[in-house]
Scaffold this motif. Structure first.
Motif, short mmCIF file in Angstrom:
data_model
loop_
_atom_site.label_atom_id
_atom_site.label_comp_id
_atom_site.label_asym_id
_atom_site.label_seq_id
_atom_site.Cartn_x
_atom_site.Cartn_y
_atom_site.Cartn_z
N TYR A 20 0.84 -1.36 -0.11
CA TYR A 20 0.04 0.11 -0.02
C TYR A 20 0.99 1.29 0.00
CZ TYR A 20 -3.00 3.61 1.72
OH TYR A 20 -3.62 4.97 1.77
N VAL A 21 2.03 1.55 0.82
CA VAL A 21 2.56 2.46 0.90
C VAL A 21 3.53 2.88 -0.19
CG1 VAL A 21 2.64 3.01 3.50
CG2 VAL A 21 4.43 1.49 2.61
N PHE A 22 3.98 1.72 -0.78
CA PHE A 22 4.80 1.95 -2.01
C PHE A 22 3.93 2.27 -3.26
CE2 PHE A 22 8.21 -0.83 -0.27
CZ PHE A 22 9.04 0.40 0.29
N GLU A 23 2.72 1.48 -3.37
CA GLU A 23 1.69 2.06 -4.46
C GLU A 23 1.36 3.40 -4.21
OE1 GLU A 23 -1.05 -1.09 -4.53
OE2 GLU A 23 0.12 -2.51 -5.05
N LYS A 24 0.87 3.71 -3.19
CA LYS A 24 0.53 5.22 -2.97
C LYS A 24 1.47 6.18 -2.79
CE LYS A 24 -3.76 3.32 -3.21
NZ LYS A 24 -4.78 3.51 -4.22
N SER A 25 2.57 6.07 -2.49
CA SER A 25 3.55 7.25 -2.40
C SER A 25 3.92 7.81 -3.58
CB SER A 25 4.78 6.73 -1.48
OG SER A 25 5.14 5.81 -2.28
N HIS A 26 4.69 8.72 -3.60
CA HIS A 26 4.85 9.71 -4.69
C HIS A 26 5.62 8.78 -5.58
CE1 HIS A 26 6.39 13.10 -7.26
NE2 HIS A 26 5.55 13.61 -6.66
N PRO A 27 5.14 8.93 -7.02
CA PRO A 27 5.85 8.03 -7.96
C PRO A 27 7.25 8.26 -8.22
CG PRO A 27 4.36 9.69 -9.04
CD PRO A 27 4.11 9.70 -7.57
#
Length: 174
Positions: A20-27
């Motif tokens: 979740y945190v890797f998918e939703k954090s800044h690209p």
């Protein structure tokens, strides 16, 4: 440091909160290892998580597998915390224009609570992975990482609180 970071990323991505945190954090999120105040910090302008060097020093200065695992768990928790701030930034939640001082302080505290909750969840979920299962705490006594006994993880007061809260809720059927 890259080797250790990649190992921790691999561990995190195996968990629901890590994905979740890797998918939703800044690209364009990036990571920098340096001396910072505290475990880590997030720089919204540079989309950078600054990680303190002590995370890596703790890993490099020991040969005890349980200390290495405990240090990696601490690093994963710090990354989850700061990546949560990146998510808040991506969702434009940091815009505090037209807020009173009291509202700004309140929203800041809620942002920190959100990040702390994700940090705790990450710590719990990563600790359940096969490489960490032998690391479960032997007691509910708070010990810093340097004071933890062999085979014992460092337990922070907030982790004890959330464990007790979870146990109480489960007793009521939740």
């Amino acid at each position: 440091d890259k080797k250790v970071l990649l190992e921790v990323f691999d561990d995190m991505i195996q968990t629901q909160i890590g994905r979740y945190v890797f998918e939703k954090s800044h690209p364009d999120l990036n990571f920098c290892v340096r001396n910072v105040t505290g475990a880590a910090s997030y720089s919204p302008g540079r989309h950078c998580i600054n990680i303190d060097t002590w995370h890596f020093e703790n890993i490099y200065k020991t040969t005890l597998p349980e200390k290495i695992a405990s240090s990696k768990l601490s690093l994963a928790s710090s990354i989850a915390h700061e990546a949560t701030h990146s998510i808040q930034h991506v969702n434009n939640m940091t815009d505090r224009r037209n807020m009173s001082f009291e509202e700004m302080i309140t929203i800041h505290k809620l942002f920190e609570l959100h990040a702390c909750l994700n940090e705790s969840i990450s710590s719990y979920q990563v600790s359940k992975l096969p490489a960490y299962r032998h690391m479960h705490p032997k007691s509910n006594k708070y010990r810093t990482q340097s004071e933890a006994l062999p085979g014992e993880m460092s337990i922070r007061p907030q982790h004890i609180f959330y464990k007790e809260l979870k146990d109480a809720k489960m007793e009521t059927g939740v």
